[in-house]
Motif scaffolding. Structure first.
Motif, PDB file in Angstrom:
ATOM      1  N   ASN A  14       0.821  -1.210   0.000  1.00  0.00           N
ATOM      2  CA  ASN A  14       0.000   0.000   0.000  1.00  0.00           C
ATOM      3  C   ASN A  14       0.860   1.267   0.000  1.00  0.00           C
ATOM      4  OD1 ASN A  14      -2.599   1.148   0.063  1.00  0.00           O
ATOM      5  ND2 ASN A  14      -2.462   1.480   2.266  1.00  0.00           N
ATOM      6  N   CYS A  15       2.109   1.160  -0.449  1.00  0.00           N
ATOM      7  CA  CYS A  15       3.015   2.301  -0.452  1.00  0.00           C
ATOM      8  C   CYS A  15       4.180   2.007  -1.395  1.00  0.00           C
ATOM      9  CB  CYS A  15       3.533   2.574   0.956  1.00  0.00           C
ATOM     10  SG  CYS A  15       4.561   1.230   1.583  1.00  0.00           S
ATOM     11  N   ASP A  16       5.052   2.967  -1.539  1.00  0.00           N
ATOM     12  CA  ASP A  16       6.257   2.808  -2.352  1.00  0.00           C
ATOM     13  C   ASP A  16       7.339   2.186  -1.478  1.00  0.00           C
ATOM     14  OD1 ASP A  16       8.448   2.970  -3.994  1.00  0.00           O
ATOM     15  OD2 ASP A  16       8.409   5.141  -4.203  1.00  0.00           O
ATOM     16  N   VAL A  17       7.705   0.946  -1.744  1.00  0.00           N
ATOM     17  CA  VAL A  17       8.696   0.264  -0.916  1.00  0.00           C
ATOM     18  C   VAL A  17      10.132   0.616  -1.295  1.00  0.00           C
ATOM     19  CG1 VAL A  17       7.157  -1.658  -0.344  1.00  0.00           C
ATOM     20  CG2 VAL A  17       8.682  -1.831  -2.320  1.00  0.00           C
ATOM     21  N   VAL A  18      10.318   1.285  -2.408  1.00  0.00           N
ATOM     22  CA  VAL A  18      11.671   1.655  -2.839  1.00  0.00           C
ATOM     23  C   VAL A  18      12.349   2.552  -1.803  1.00  0.00           C
ATOM     24  CG1 VAL A  18      13.027   2.848  -4.612  1.00  0.00           C
ATOM     25  CG2 VAL A  18      11.148   1.339  -5.279  1.00  0.00           C
ATOM     26  N   PHE A 130      -6.314   3.867   8.866  1.00  0.00           N
ATOM     27  CA  PHE A 130      -5.494   2.658   8.855  1.00  0.00           C
ATOM     28  C   PHE A 130      -4.801   2.509   7.503  1.00  0.00           C
ATOM     29  CE2 PHE A 130      -5.035  -1.774   7.631  1.00  0.00           C
ATOM     30  CZ  PHE A 130      -4.251  -2.277   8.662  1.00  0.00           C
ATOM     31  N   LEU A 131      -5.556   2.686   6.419  1.00  0.00           N
ATOM     32  CA  LEU A 131      -4.987   2.525   5.085  1.00  0.00           C
ATOM     33  C   LEU A 131      -3.933   3.587   4.782  1.00  0.00           C
ATOM     34  CD1 LEU A 131      -8.197   1.539   3.116  1.00  0.00           C
ATOM     35  CD2 LEU A 131      -6.303   0.053   3.793  1.00  0.00           C
ATOM     36  N   GLU A 132      -4.102   4.806   5.299  1.00  0.00           N
ATOM     37  CA  GLU A 132      -3.107   5.857   5.099  1.00  0.00           C
ATOM     38  C   GLU A 132      -1.814   5.562   5.840  1.00  0.00           C
ATOM     39  OE1 GLU A 132      -4.389   9.870   5.874  1.00  0.00           O
ATOM     40  OE2 GLU A 132      -6.284   9.510   4.841  1.00  0.00           O
ATOM     41  N   GLU A 133      -1.906   4.920   6.994  1.00  0.00           N
ATOM     42  CA  GLU A 133      -0.745   4.715   7.859  1.00  0.00           C
ATOM     43  C   GLU A 133      -0.047   3.378   7.649  1.00  0.00           C
ATOM     44  OE1 GLU A 133      -2.431   5.180  11.748  1.00  0.00           O
ATOM     45  OE2 GLU A 133      -2.660   7.350  11.525  1.00  0.00           O
TER      46      GLU A 133
END
Length: 188
Positions: A14-18, A130-133
């Motif tokens: 749910n985010c950029d893991v780079v 929750f989804l934002e964090e």
């Protein structure tokens, strides 16, 4: 430095893991970075609990970043292999790859924020905050959203929400590919 990231298939990203990969394991000798988990190692037998009682902080091997240079230098693959082979002689663990990796690493890993591996089995409500964090939603353990014995309806809804996005992108890609082929065939 050469790095890689392991993400289990039962995870929603749910985010950029780079940014995570780029910002960890840069100045130390740790082979991995993972979210710490307090308490005894999971998946050990009574014999394993006795033998490895000194390890009080571990991690879930479903999500971690690895510094490949440090991993090779510390011969981690061989250590894990030896632990797995010794388990044939004396049963010290059950449950696959989690225990031997945790035993080999012991407490020598860089600690990540809990947002990088949220155990969905511990989550009772999913809302916008929750989804934002949350970066990585991991269904570790036996309860998966696609199983019939799933006890939390929002698991299925959340999993399908992301699955539908993938399906939609695949359909768009298929339409685009067919359009390109049609144009190529007309040009012939």
């Amino acid at each position: 430095q050469s790095k890689a990231m392991w993400i289990d298939a039962d995870t929603i990203v749910n985010c950029d893991v780079v940014s995570l990969v780029n910002n960890v394991l840069n100045e130390d000798t740790n082979a991995i970075a993972a979210v710490p988990r307090e308490g005894p190692l999971h998946g050990l037998t009574k014999e394993g609990d006795r033998k490895y009682a000194h390890i009080r902080t571990s991690f879930n091997a479903g999500i971690y970043v690895i510094n490949l240079d440090n991993w090779r230098e510390q011969r981690m693959s061989e250590k894990i292999r030896q632990i797995a082979l010794s388990n044939r002689e004396t049963l010290i663990y059950k449950h696959g790859s989690q225990p031997p990796m945790a035993i080999a690493i012991e407490e020598n890993f860089e600690h990540l924020s809990p947002a990088w591996n949220v155990a969905m089995s511990d989550v009772n409500e999913v809302n916008d905050q929750f989804l934002e964090e949350t970066c990585l939603m991991h269904w570790n353990g036996p309860f998966k959203p696609w199983n019939k014995d799933n006890k939390k309806d929002y698991y299925v809804e959340l999993w399908l929400q992301y699955g539908r996005q993938v399906d939609r992108r695949e359909r768009q890609h298929d339409r685009l590919r067919r359009s390109v082929l049609e144009v190529e065939n007309m040009a012939v």
